[in-house]
Design a protein around this motif. Structure first.
Motif, PDB file in Angstrom:
ATOM      1  N   ILE A  88       0.794  -1.212   0.114  1.00  0.00           N
ATOM      2  CA  ILE A  88       0.029   0.126  -0.028  1.00  0.00           C
ATOM      3  C   ILE A  88       0.956   1.289   0.067  1.00  0.00           C
ATOM      4  O   ILE A  88       1.725   1.377   0.961  1.00  0.00           O
ATOM      5  CB  ILE A  88      -1.009   0.092   1.292  1.00  0.00           C
ATOM      6  N   CYS A  89       0.796   2.090  -1.098  1.00  0.00           N
ATOM      7  CA  CYS A  89       1.567   3.271  -1.305  1.00  0.00           C
ATOM      8  C   CYS A  89       1.181   4.010  -0.121  1.00  0.00           C
ATOM      9  O   CYS A  89       0.199   4.444   0.423  1.00  0.00           O
ATOM     10  CB  CYS A  89       1.177   3.889  -2.564  1.00  0.00           C
ATOM     11  N   THR A  90       2.322   4.634   0.544  1.00  0.00           N
ATOM     12  CA  THR A  90       2.073   5.695   1.766  1.00  0.00           C
ATOM     13  C   THR A  90       1.492   7.002   1.219  1.00  0.00           C
ATOM     14  O   THR A  90       1.424   7.786   1.880  1.00  0.00           O
ATOM     15  CB  THR A  90       3.391   5.914   2.293  1.00  0.00           C
ATOM     16  N   HIS A  91       1.466   7.153  -0.056  1.00  0.00           N
ATOM     17  CA  HIS A  91       1.066   8.520  -0.509  1.00  0.00           C
ATOM     18  C   HIS A  91      -0.544   8.692  -0.406  1.00  0.00           C
ATOM     19  O   HIS A  91      -0.958   9.170   0.658  1.00  0.00           O
ATOM     20  CB  HIS A  91       1.439   8.832  -2.027  1.00  0.00           C
ATOM     21  N   LEU A  92      -1.341   8.085  -1.206  1.00  0.00           N
ATOM     22  CA  LEU A  92      -2.690   7.825  -0.962  1.00  0.00           C
ATOM     23  C   LEU A  92      -3.287   6.590  -1.148  1.00  0.00           C
ATOM     24  O   LEU A  92      -4.423   6.450  -1.225  1.00  0.00           O
ATOM     25  CB  LEU A  92      -3.230   8.629  -2.081  1.00  0.00           C
ATOM     26  N   GLY A  93      -2.345   5.713  -1.060  1.00  0.00           N
ATOM     27  CA  GLY A  93      -2.815   4.259  -0.671  1.00  0.00           C
ATOM     28  C   GLY A  93      -3.246   3.235  -2.138  1.00  0.00           C
ATOM     29  O   GLY A  93      -3.838   2.196  -1.740  1.00  0.00           O
ATOM     30  N   CYS A  94      -2.789   3.667  -2.981  1.00  0.00           N
ATOM     31  CA  CYS A  94      -2.977   3.082  -3.960  1.00  0.00           C
ATOM     32  C   CYS A  94      -1.901   1.788  -4.041  1.00  0.00           C
ATOM     33  O   CYS A  94      -0.939   1.405  -2.995  1.00  0.00           O
ATOM     34  CB  CYS A  94      -2.303   3.513  -5.624  1.00  0.00           C
ATOM     35  N   ILE A  95      -2.220   0.630  -4.755  1.00  0.00           N
ATOM     36  CA  ILE A  95      -1.378  -0.550  -4.555  1.00  0.00           C
ATOM     37  C   ILE A  95      -0.136  -0.652  -5.412  1.00  0.00           C
ATOM     38  O   ILE A  95      -0.225  -0.487  -6.695  1.00  0.00           O
ATOM     39  CB  ILE A  95      -2.290  -1.909  -4.748  1.00  0.00           C
ATOM     40  N   GLN A 104       6.988   0.133  -7.417  1.00  0.00           N
ATOM     41  CA  GLN A 104       6.310   1.442  -8.438  1.00  0.00           C
ATOM     42  C   GLN A 104       4.933   1.510  -8.048  1.00  0.00           C
ATOM     43  O   GLN A 104       4.085   0.615  -8.078  1.00  0.00           O
ATOM     44  CB  GLN A 104       6.535   1.420  -9.893  1.00  0.00           C
ATOM     45  N   CYS A 105       4.328   2.842  -7.693  1.00  0.00           N
ATOM     46  CA  CYS A 105       2.856   3.160  -7.686  1.00  0.00           C
ATOM     47  C   CYS A 105       2.304   3.416  -8.784  1.00  0.00           C
ATOM     48  O   CYS A 105       2.997   4.407  -9.602  1.00  0.00           O
ATOM     49  CB  CYS A 105       2.677   4.192  -6.584  1.00  0.00           C
ATOM     50  N   PRO A 106       1.229   3.021  -9.488  1.00  0.00           N
ATOM     51  CA  PRO A 106       0.964   3.481 -10.514  1.00  0.00           C
ATOM     52  C   PRO A 106      -0.120   4.920 -10.596  1.00  0.00           C
ATOM     53  O   PRO A 106      -0.426   5.362 -11.751  1.00  0.00           O
ATOM     54  CB  PRO A 106      -0.247   2.264 -10.870  1.00  0.00           C
ATOM     55  N   CYS A 107      -0.323   5.115  -9.486  1.00  0.00           N
ATOM     56  CA  CYS A 107      -1.228   6.325  -9.430  1.00  0.00           C
ATOM     57  C   CYS A 107      -0.420   7.510  -9.667  1.00  0.00           C
ATOM     58  O   CYS A 107      -0.909   8.527 -10.293  1.00  0.00           O
ATOM     59  CB  CYS A 107      -2.002   6.335  -8.231  1.00  0.00           C
ATOM     60  N   HIS A 108       0.298   8.060  -8.819  1.00  0.00           N
ATOM     61  CA  HIS A 108       1.210   9.317  -8.986  1.00  0.00           C
ATOM     62  C   HIS A 108       2.612   9.159  -9.064  1.00  0.00           C
ATOM     63  O   HIS A 108       3.526  10.106  -8.893  1.00  0.00           O
ATOM     64  CB  HIS A 108       0.751  10.307  -7.798  1.00  0.00           C
ATOM     65  N   GLY A 109       2.806   7.742  -9.580  1.00  0.00           N
ATOM     66  CA  GLY A 109       4.459   7.944  -9.665  1.00  0.00           C
ATOM     67  C   GLY A 109       5.495   7.579  -8.680  1.00  0.00           C
ATOM     68  O   GLY A 109       6.763   7.631  -8.908  1.00  0.00           O
ATOM     69  N   SER A 110       4.954   7.324  -7.391  1.00  0.00           N
ATOM     70  CA  SER A 110       5.838   7.097  -6.233  1.00  0.00           C
ATOM     71  C   SER A 110       6.905   5.867  -6.653  1.00  0.00           C
ATOM     72  O   SER A 110       6.454   4.829  -7.112  1.00  0.00           O
ATOM     73  CB  SER A 110       5.366   7.014  -5.000  1.00  0.00           C
ATOM     74  N   GLN A 111       8.181   5.987  -6.296  1.00  0.00           N
ATOM     75  CA  GLN A 111       9.115   4.872  -6.457  1.00  0.00           C
ATOM     76  C   GLN A 111       9.575   4.440  -5.109  1.00  0.00           C
ATOM     77  O   GLN A 111      10.074   5.448  -4.375  1.00  0.00           O
ATOM     78  CB  GLN A 111       9.847   5.176  -7.532  1.00  0.00           C
TER      79      GLN A 111
HETATM   80  S1  FES Z   1      -1.204   6.877  -4.276  1.00  0.00           S
HETATM   81 FE1  FES Z   1       0.824   6.129  -4.604  1.00  0.00          FE
HETATM   82  S2  FES Z   1       1.858   7.929  -5.549  1.00  0.00           S
HETATM   83 FE2  FES Z   1       0.019   8.454  -4.988  1.00  0.00          FE
END
Ligand code: FES
Length: 157
Positions: A88-95, A104-111
């Motif tokens: 679970i991405c620590t930005h906004l919770g995408c997988i 790699q997070c597909p939502c906003h590009g966190s790596q």
């Molecule tokens: S939720 Fe993963 S980068 Fe925004």
């Protein structure tokens, strides 16, 4: 209609209004009491356990990676043991998904690096690591409610 009959009707009308008012007062009081009881009793719901079984050591040969899709956790096995990293991405919770560089997070590009440290994008924190324990029968489980310091591994006996 005689005067006597009319008086009787008026009394019974008064009685009816009195009974109606009394009934309304009872219903109103019961509603208020029920409402106040609801305030006293908190809405508490049993939280679903975040512990889940992941099999046994034999399910994790050296170098393996298993993603528990329904739990959003990666289980890794290396020469030092097993470890569980949140997907679970620590930005906004995408997988997040695995990438050459780690995750790699597909939502906003966190790596994230292979151990979950942020190496790019808006993620504010590393991916969480979860505790792995073993039951007496050898079954392993992850407790996703219990984070552990990065690098904590379940050591093979
Ligand atoms: S939720 Fe993963 S980068 Fe925004």
């Amino acid at each position: 209609m005689s005067k006597k009959t009319r008086d009787k009707d008026e009394v019974s009308r008064r009685d009816f209004l009195g009974i109606a008012a009394f009934g309304a007062a009872i219903v109103g009081s019961a509603g208020a009491l029920a409402g106040s009881m609801r305030l006293v009793k908190a809405d508490v719901y049993a939280e679903e356990s975040k512990k889940f079984k992941i099999g046994t050591i034999e399910n994790y040969p050296l170098g393996s990676v298993k993603k528990m899709d329904d739990k959003n956790v990666f289980i890794f096995s290396d020469e030092n043991g097993l470890f569980a990293i949140s997907a679970i991405c620590t930005h906004l919770g995408c997988i997040v998904h695995q990438a050459d560089f780690g995750f790699q997070c597909p939502c906003h590009g966190s790596q994230y690096s292979p151990d979950g440290n942020v190496i790019g994008g808006p993620a504010p924190r590393p991916l969480e690591w979860f505790d792995i324990q073993q039951e007496v029968d050898g079954t392993l489980f992850v407790d996703a409610a219990k984070t552990v310091p990065q690098g904590t591994k379940f050591l093979f006996a």
